[in-house]
Design an enzyme around this catalytic site. Structure first.
Site, PDB file in Angstrom:
ATOM      1  N   ASP A 119       0.808  -1.212   0.000  1.00 49.25           N
ATOM      2  CA  ASP A 119       0.000   0.000   0.000  1.00 49.25           C
ATOM      3  C   ASP A 119       0.850   1.275   0.000  1.00 49.25           C
ATOM      4  O   ASP A 119       0.726   2.134  -0.860  1.00 49.25           O
ATOM      5  CB  ASP A 119      -0.818   0.008   1.310  1.00 49.25           C
ATOM      6  CG  ASP A 119      -2.295   0.060   1.040  1.00 49.25           C
ATOM      7  OD1 ASP A 119      -2.674   0.579  -0.009  1.00 49.25           O
ATOM      8  OD2 ASP A 119      -3.053  -0.419   1.904  1.00 49.25           O
ATOM      9  N   ASP A 168      -5.895   5.918  -4.788  1.00 51.44           N
ATOM     10  CA  ASP A 168      -6.004   4.772  -3.887  1.00 51.44           C
ATOM     11  C   ASP A 168      -4.894   3.807  -4.307  1.00 51.44           C
ATOM     12  O   ASP A 168      -4.977   3.181  -5.362  1.00 51.44           O
ATOM     13  CB  ASP A 168      -7.382   4.099  -3.991  1.00 51.44           C
ATOM     14  CG  ASP A 168      -7.589   3.118  -2.829  1.00 51.44           C
ATOM     15  OD1 ASP A 168      -6.588   2.665  -2.245  1.00 51.44           O
ATOM     16  OD2 ASP A 168      -8.758   2.822  -2.503  1.00 51.44           O
ATOM     17  N   ILE A 170      -3.813   0.908  -3.194  1.00 50.91           N
ATOM     18  CA  ILE A 170      -4.330  -0.460  -3.388  1.00 50.91           C
ATOM     19  C   ILE A 170      -5.779  -0.464  -2.933  1.00 50.91           C
ATOM     20  O   ILE A 170      -6.073  -0.414  -1.744  1.00 50.91           O
ATOM     21  CB  ILE A 170      -3.522  -1.512  -2.617  1.00 50.91           C
ATOM     22  CG1 ILE A 170      -2.126  -1.573  -3.243  1.00 50.91           C
ATOM     23  CG2 ILE A 170      -4.214  -2.885  -2.693  1.00 50.91           C
ATOM     24  CD1 ILE A 170      -1.313  -2.756  -2.832  1.00 50.91           C
ATOM     25  N   THR A 181      -8.291  -3.962  -0.581  1.00 49.62           N
ATOM     26  CA  THR A 181      -7.265  -4.686   0.184  1.00 49.62           C
ATOM     27  C   THR A 181      -7.680  -6.116   0.493  1.00 49.62           C
ATOM     28  O   THR A 181      -6.857  -7.024   0.478  1.00 49.62           O
ATOM     29  CB  THR A 181      -7.022  -3.969   1.528  1.00 49.62           C
ATOM     30  OG1 THR A 181      -7.486  -2.635   1.405  1.00 49.62           O
ATOM     31  CG2 THR A 181      -5.587  -3.950   1.860  1.00 49.62           C
ATOM     32  N   HIS A 188     -19.492  -4.568   2.965  1.00 47.46           N
ATOM     33  CA  HIS A 188     -19.349  -3.295   2.262  1.00 47.46           C
ATOM     34  C   HIS A 188     -20.629  -2.796   1.606  1.00 47.46           C
ATOM     35  O   HIS A 188     -20.674  -1.683   1.112  1.00 47.46           O
ATOM     36  CB  HIS A 188     -18.244  -3.390   1.195  1.00 47.46           C
ATOM     37  CG  HIS A 188     -16.880  -3.522   1.791  1.00 47.46           C
ATOM     38  ND1 HIS A 188     -15.744  -3.596   1.023  1.00 47.46           N
ATOM     39  CD2 HIS A 188     -16.475  -3.590   3.086  1.00 47.46           C
ATOM     40  CE1 HIS A 188     -14.691  -3.702   1.819  1.00 47.46           C
ATOM     41  NE2 HIS A 188     -15.108  -3.704   3.064  1.00 47.46           N
ATOM     42  N   SER A 213     -13.144  -4.180  -5.264  1.00 50.98           N
ATOM     43  CA  SER A 213     -12.452  -2.965  -5.732  1.00 50.98           C
ATOM     44  C   SER A 213     -13.138  -2.267  -6.899  1.00 50.98           C
ATOM     45  O   SER A 213     -14.200  -2.681  -7.367  1.00 50.98           O
ATOM     46  CB  SER A 213     -11.001  -3.277  -6.118  1.00 50.98           C
ATOM     47  OG  SER A 213     -10.922  -3.805  -7.434  1.00 50.98           O
ATOM     48  N   LYS A 228     -14.833  -3.264 -10.525  1.00 58.54           N
ATOM     49  CA  LYS A 228     -16.257  -3.292 -10.903  1.00 58.54           C
ATOM     50  C   LYS A 228     -16.579  -2.175 -11.895  1.00 58.54           C
ATOM     51  O   LYS A 228     -17.308  -2.378 -12.858  1.00 58.54           O
ATOM     52  CB  LYS A 228     -17.153  -3.129  -9.650  1.00 58.54           C
ATOM     53  CG  LYS A 228     -17.128  -4.348  -8.729  1.00 58.54           C
ATOM     54  CD  LYS A 228     -18.139  -4.224  -7.604  1.00 58.54           C
ATOM     55  CE  LYS A 228     -17.674  -3.383  -6.435  1.00 58.54           C
ATOM     56  NZ  LYS A 228     -16.574  -3.961  -5.640  1.00 58.54           N
ATOM     57  N   ARG A 230     -23.987  -0.102  -4.966  1.00 62.27           N
ATOM     58  CA  ARG A 230     -23.148  -0.020  -3.762  1.00 62.27           C
ATOM     59  C   ARG A 230     -23.888   0.717  -2.662  1.00 62.27           C
ATOM     60  O   ARG A 230     -24.106   1.924  -2.749  1.00 62.27           O
ATOM     61  CB  ARG A 230     -21.860   0.716  -4.099  1.00 62.27           C
ATOM     62  CG  ARG A 230     -20.914   0.827  -2.927  1.00 62.27           C
ATOM     63  CD  ARG A 230     -19.664   1.582  -3.297  1.00 62.27           C
ATOM     64  NE  ARG A 230     -18.694   1.478  -2.222  1.00 62.27           N
ATOM     65  CZ  ARG A 230     -17.865   0.463  -2.072  1.00 62.27           C
ATOM     66  NH1 ARG A 230     -17.864  -0.518  -2.947  1.00 62.27           N
ATOM     67  NH2 ARG A 230     -17.040   0.418  -1.059  1.00 62.27           N
ATOM     68  N   ASP A 271     -11.926   6.209  -3.662  1.00 66.48           N
ATOM     69  CA  ASP A 271     -12.570   4.935  -3.971  1.00 66.48           C
ATOM     70  C   ASP A 271     -13.509   5.018  -5.178  1.00 66.48           C
ATOM     71  O   ASP A 271     -14.060   3.994  -5.597  1.00 66.48           O
ATOM     72  CB  ASP A 271     -13.349   4.425  -2.748  1.00 66.48           C
ATOM     73  CG  ASP A 271     -12.419   3.804  -1.716  1.00 66.48           C
ATOM     74  OD1 ASP A 271     -11.443   3.152  -2.127  1.00 66.48           O
ATOM     75  OD2 ASP A 271     -12.660   3.991  -0.510  1.00 66.48           O
TER      76      ASP A 271
HETATM   77  N1  LIG Z   1     -17.851  -0.836   5.840  1.00 67.56           N
HETATM   78  C1  LIG Z   1     -17.553  -0.476   4.606  1.00 67.56           C
HETATM   79  N2  LIG Z   1     -18.535  -0.184   3.757  1.00 67.56           N
HETATM   80  C2  LIG Z   1     -18.253   0.165   2.500  1.00 67.56           C
HETATM   81  N3  LIG Z   1     -17.008   0.249   1.995  1.00 67.56           N
HETATM   82  C3  LIG Z   1     -15.982  -0.037   2.798  1.00 67.56           C
HETATM   83  C4  LIG Z   1     -16.209  -0.409   4.143  1.00 67.56           C
HETATM   84  N4  LIG Z   1     -15.031  -0.631   4.704  1.00 67.56           N
HETATM   85  C5  LIG Z   1     -14.098  -0.386   3.780  1.00 67.56           C
HETATM   86  N5  LIG Z   1     -14.676  -0.046   2.614  1.00 67.56           N
HETATM   87  C6  LIG Z   1     -13.991   0.341   1.361  1.00 67.56           C
HETATM   88  O1  LIG Z   1     -14.562  -0.239   0.215  1.00 67.56           O
HETATM   89  C7  LIG Z   1     -13.536  -0.363  -0.770  1.00 67.56           C
HETATM   90  C8  LIG Z   1     -13.523  -1.712  -1.359  1.00 67.56           C
HETATM   91  O2  LIG Z   1     -14.781  -1.913  -1.784  1.00 67.56           O
HETATM   92  P1  LIG Z   1     -15.270  -3.180  -2.531  1.00 67.56           P
HETATM   93  O3  LIG Z   1     -16.190  -3.785  -1.561  1.00 67.56           O
HETATM   94  O4  LIG Z   1     -15.942  -2.561  -3.705  1.00 67.56           O
HETATM   95  O5  LIG Z   1     -14.117  -4.042  -2.864  1.00 67.56           O
HETATM   96  C9  LIG Z   1     -12.250  -0.129  -0.106  1.00 67.56           C
HETATM   97  O6  LIG Z   1     -11.783   1.123  -0.521  1.00 67.56           O
HETATM   98  C10 LIG Z   1     -12.586  -0.147   1.328  1.00 67.56           C
HETATM   99  O7  LIG Z   1     -11.810   0.731   2.044  1.00 67.56           O
HETATM  100  P2  LIG Z   1     -10.277   0.411   2.316  1.00 67.56           P
HETATM  101  O8  LIG Z   1      -9.570   0.835   1.063  1.00 67.56           O
HETATM  102  O9  LIG Z   1      -9.966   1.278   3.467  1.00 67.56           O
HETATM  103  O10 LIG Z   1     -10.191  -1.084   2.569  1.00 67.56           O
HETATM  104 MG   LIG Z   2     -10.052   1.766  -1.428  1.00 66.44          MG
END
Ligand SMILES: Nc1ncnc2c1ncn2[C@@H]1O[C@H](COP(=O)(O)O)[C@@H](O)[C@H]1OP(=O)(O)O
Ligand SMILES: [Mg+2]
Length: 603
Positions: A297, A385, A387, A390, A484, A508, A511, A525, A537
Site C-alpha cells: 500500500d 487509492d 491499493i 485490500t 461493504h 475494488s 467493478k 453499492r 474509492d
Molecule cells: N464498511 C464499509 N462499507 C463500505 N465500503 C468499505 C467499508 N469498509 C471499507 N470499505 C472500502 O470499500 C472499498 C472496497 O470496496 P469493494 O467492496 O468494492 O471491494 C475499499 O476502498 C474499502 O476501504 P479500504 O480501502 O480502506 O479497505
Molecule cells: Mg479503497
C-alpha cells in the site's frame, strides 16, 4: 554462458539477431518467434559480438514472404540470415570477452525505438558497471509526431515505433557525421534528450557512451534480454547500482494522461503483483498480520507520487489526496515495516532504471505525506487509492490501483490498473474467463472517451458500457465483501427491476472497469449507515464509466460531487449503469429504499 530472450509483451515478438562481421562465432539462430510469456535460451559463444532486437507485427503474405512492421530484416523469412534491422528498432548490443576480460553491452536507441527492452546480467555479475540496462518505457505513445511511425498493422493504426532524429531528418548534426563526426561536435539534441530522459541508461545518440555502456567481468555472467520488462518481476543484482540522488529527469512534454498511464504500470504494478504473490505463497492471509499489504500500500503510493512529481507537467504546486499517511509508520514498533517499504521502493526504482533516486527512511515518510492534501473545489489535485480492495488483494482476487485528477472540483482524468482482471470480458460469470490475458488498464479523459489496454502494453481500445435496455437481460455487480454493501437492499432492487442473473461479486473499482466495457449492466453499492465514502474509492472508476457512456449517481440520481474534500457527500448509496437503464434503476432504488424504511419504522 547463455543469452535468455524472454517476451513479456502481450503480443508476439520475433527476435532478430545479427552477428558482427568480426565475430568468431554465430548464435544458434538469427531469427525466431516468441509468443507472449515465452523465452528461449541460447549458448553465448566465447568472444561473440553482435546485436539483438525485437520485430513486431510480423506476418507472411500470400506469396510466402515474411515481413514485419518494425525491426524487419528484409530476408523475407523468419531468420534474418545476416541482415540488420531496418530502423527504428531498439537494439541490445554485445561484445563478449572484450578488452580486460570484460563483456561490454548496451541498449541503444540510436537507431530509434520500437519496443521496451531490458538487459540484465546474471550469474557472475562482477564489475563496477555490471548492472541492468535498457529502456523500460513504452515510448510509442509519446513519441514526438515528427518521429512517430504509425502502421495499419497496429490496432487503431497507432504508433508502432519512434525514429531517431538522424533517420527522420538525415542531417549530419543529428547523425554525428561529417564535421559532426566526433564527440566534441556532436552534442545531444532536443530529440536525443527525449529518449535520454525517458530511458537514461540507453544510448540516445552516437556519442552517448559515458552513461550508456555497461561492463561485466566475462567469467560466467549470462544475460537475460527481456521485451516489455516492466511487469516482469525483475530482481536486482549485485549491491551497487550506482544509485545517486539526482533529482531526476523531467520529460520534455507529456500530458497527464500519458504520464499517468505510462507510469502506473512499471513500478507500481510490479510491486502489487510481487507482493500479492509473496502473500499468497507465505500464507499470510489472516488479518492478524497485515504488514505485507501495508508495505504494498505505502510502496504503491510512494511510487505513484514520485512518478507524478517527475512526469506531470511542472506546475506551481503538487497536490495529492491519497489514502495513506505516515502517522502509523512514525510510531514505535513500525521500524521493520518502514525498513521493508524503503527497501521495496528503492529496489523497484533501481530495477526499473528510469530514475536515479534513492529514498532514505525519512524521505519515504515525507513522500507518503505528499498524499495529505484535502482536495476541494479549486485547483488541481491528484487522487490516489494505492491499493483499492485490500481484502481482495489479500485473497489473491481483484484489486485496483486507482488514480484520478481533479481540476476545479471535477474529475478530468482517471486511470485504473486491475492486475488480476482479465483483458477480455468476464461476462456473466464470477471471475474466470476464456483463459485470456490477465491485467487490464482502464483510462479516461474528460470528453475523450474511455479505453482499455493490457497491462503488458497492448494498444488501447475504446470501450463503452453495454447497451442493454431490458433489465431482464441485465446483470449487476456488487462488493465481494458482504460488509461493504447491504445485500438485502441490492437484492430487492434487482428483484424490482426484474434482473434474473445472480449478482457478480468482485472486489475494488475493478467493478467500474468491468461495467465500463460492458461486462455487466449495473453496479450497486449501498454501504451500511454511517459509512462515509472516500473520493479515491470512486474518482477514477466513475470517470471511466461516464466516459464509456454510462452514468454514476447517488441513490437520488445526483452526480457524485468530488469537490467536497476527502469524502463524498452523498445520499445513501452509489449506482452506475447505462443511460437506457438509469431511469428504471433509479425508480427501483427509491422504491426499495422506501420499502426498507417502512419496514424499519412500521408507523
Ligand atoms: N464498511 C464499509 N462499507 C463500505 N465500503 C468499505 C467499508 N469498509 C471499507 N470499505 C472500502 O470499500 C472499498 C472496497 O470496496 P469493494 O467492496 O468494492 O471491494 C475499499 O476502498 C474499502 O476501504 P479500504 O480501502 O480502506 O479497505
Ligand atoms: Mg479503497
Amino acid at each position: 554462458k547463455t543469452f535468455t530472450v524472454t517476451n513479456n509483451c502481450g503480443y508476439t515478438v520475433w527476435p532478430g539477431i545479427l552477428s558482427a562481421g568480426n565475430s568468431p562465432a554465430a548464435l544458434d539462430s538469427t531469427g525466431f518467434a516468441l509468443a507472449p510469456g515465452e523465452s528461449r535460451t541460447m549458448p553465448a559463444p566465447h568472444g561473440w559480438s553482435g546485436r539483438l532486437w525485437g520485430r513486431t507485427f510480423c506476418s507472411t503474405d500470400p506469396a510466402g514472404r515474411f515481413a514485419c512492421a518494425t525491426g524487419d530484416c528484409g530476408s523475407g523469412r523468419l531468420d534474418c540470415a545476416g541482415n540488420a534491422a531496418k530502423p527504428p528498432a531498439t537494439l541490445a548490443e554485445f561484445t563478449l570477452d572484450g578488452s580486460g576480460g570484460m563483456d561490454f553491452y548496451d541498449v541503444s536507441l540510436v537507431d530509434g525505438y520500437n519496443l521496451p527492452m531490458l538487459v540484465t546480467p546474471r550469474g557472475g555479475v562482477t564489475g563496477e558497471n555490471c548492472a541492468p540496462t535498457g529502456c523500460m518505457v513504452d515510448l510509442n505513445g509519446k513519441c514526438p509526431a515528427e518521429l512517430s511511425v504509425a502502421s495499419p498493422a497496429a490496432a487503431g493504426g497507432g504508433g508502432v515505433a519512434c525514429k531517431s532524429a538522424c533517420e527522420a531528418f538525415g542531417s549530419a548534426q543529428y547523425c554525428c557525421s561529417g564535421e559532426y563526426g566526433n564527440p566534441n561536435t556532436c552534442r545531444p539534441s532536443a530529440y536525443s534528450q527525449f529518449f535520454k530522459n525517458a530511458c537514461p541508461r540507453a544510448y540516445s545518440y552516437a556519442y552517448d557512451d559515458a552513461t550508456s555502456t555497461f561492463t561485466c567481468a566475462s567469467g560466467d555472467t549470462s544475460y537475460d534480454i527481456t521485451f516489455c520488462p516492466s511487469t516482469a518481476s525483475v530482481k536486482s543484482v549485485g549491491s551497487d547500482h550506482g544509485m545517486v540522488y539526482a533529482g531526476g529527469a523531467q520529460l520534455v512534454s507529456s500530458s497527464p494522461r500519458v504520464a499517468a498511464k505510462t507510469w502506473l504500470p512499471p513500478g507500481v504494478i510490479v510491486v502489487g503483483v510481487a507482493v500479492q504473490k509473496d502473500i499468497l505463497q507465505s500464507g499470510v492471509q489472516s488479518k492478524a498480520d497485515q504488514s505485507p499489504v501495508t508495505v504494498a500500500d505505502y510502496g504503491s503510493q510512494i511510487l505513484v507520487s514520485l512518478v507524478l512529481k517527475m512526469e506531470a507537467p511542472a506546475s506551481s504546486s503538487f497536490s495529492m489526496v491519497a489514502e495513506e499517511d505516515s502517522e502509523e509508520l512514525r510510531k514505535e514498533g513500525a521500524e521493520e515495516i518502514l525498513e521493508n517499504i524503503t527497501e521495496l521502493v528503492n529496489e523497484t526504482i533501481v530495477d526499473d532504471g528510469t530514475y536515479s533516486i534513492y529514498f532514505s527512511k525519512e524521505g519515504i515518510l515525507s513522500a507518503i505525506d505528499d498524499g495529505k492534501s484535502e482536495g476541494g473545489p479549486s485547483g488541481r489535485h491528484w487522487v490516489l487509492d494505492p491499493i483499492d480492495g485490500t481484502k481482495g488483494f489479500l485473497r489473491g482476487d481483484q484489486y485496483a490501483i486507482a488514480l484520478a485528477l481533479l481540476d476545479e472540483g471535477k474529475v478530468v482524468l482517471g486511470v485504473l490498473a486491475c492486475p488480476n482482471l482479465s483483458l477480455g470480458s468476464i461476462g456473466n460469470l464470477n471471475g474466470g474467463s476464456s483463459g485470456d490475458q490477465v491485467g487490464a488498464l482502464f483510462s479516461a479523459t474528460i470528453g475523450c472517451g474511455a479505453e482499455v489496454e493490457s497491462l503488458q502494453g497492448s494498444p488501447a481500445q475504446k470501450i463503452s458500457v453495454c447497451s442493454i435496455d431490458n433489465p431482464v437481460e441485465a446483470s449487476f455487480f456488487e462488493s465481494y465483501e458482504g460488509a461493504h454493501s447491504l445485500r438485502d437492499l441490492t437484492g430487492s432492487i434487482a428483484e424490482k427491476l426484474g434482473v434474473q442473473a445472480p449478482p457478480v461479486r468482485i472486489d475494488s473499482q475493478a467493478k467500474y472497469g468491468a461495467l465500463a466495457r460492458g461486462d455487466g449492466a449495473i453496479y450497486l453499492r449501498f454501504p451500511h449507515k454511517g459509512y462515509r465514502e472516500k473520493i479515491w474509492d470512486h474518482a477514477a472508476g466513475s470517470i471511466v464509466v461516464t466516459e464509456a457512456g454510462g452514468l454514476v449517481t447517488d441513490a437520488s440520481g445526483n452526480d457524485l460531487d468530488f469537490s467536497k474534500g476527502r469524502f463524498l457527500d452523498l445520499d445513501t448509496g452509489i449506482i452506475a449503469t447505462n443511460k437506457q437503464l438509469m431511469p428504471s434503476l433509479l425508480k427501483a432504488v427509491q422504491d426499495a429504499i422506501k420499502e426498507q424504511n417502512q419496514a424499519a419504522s412500521p408507523l
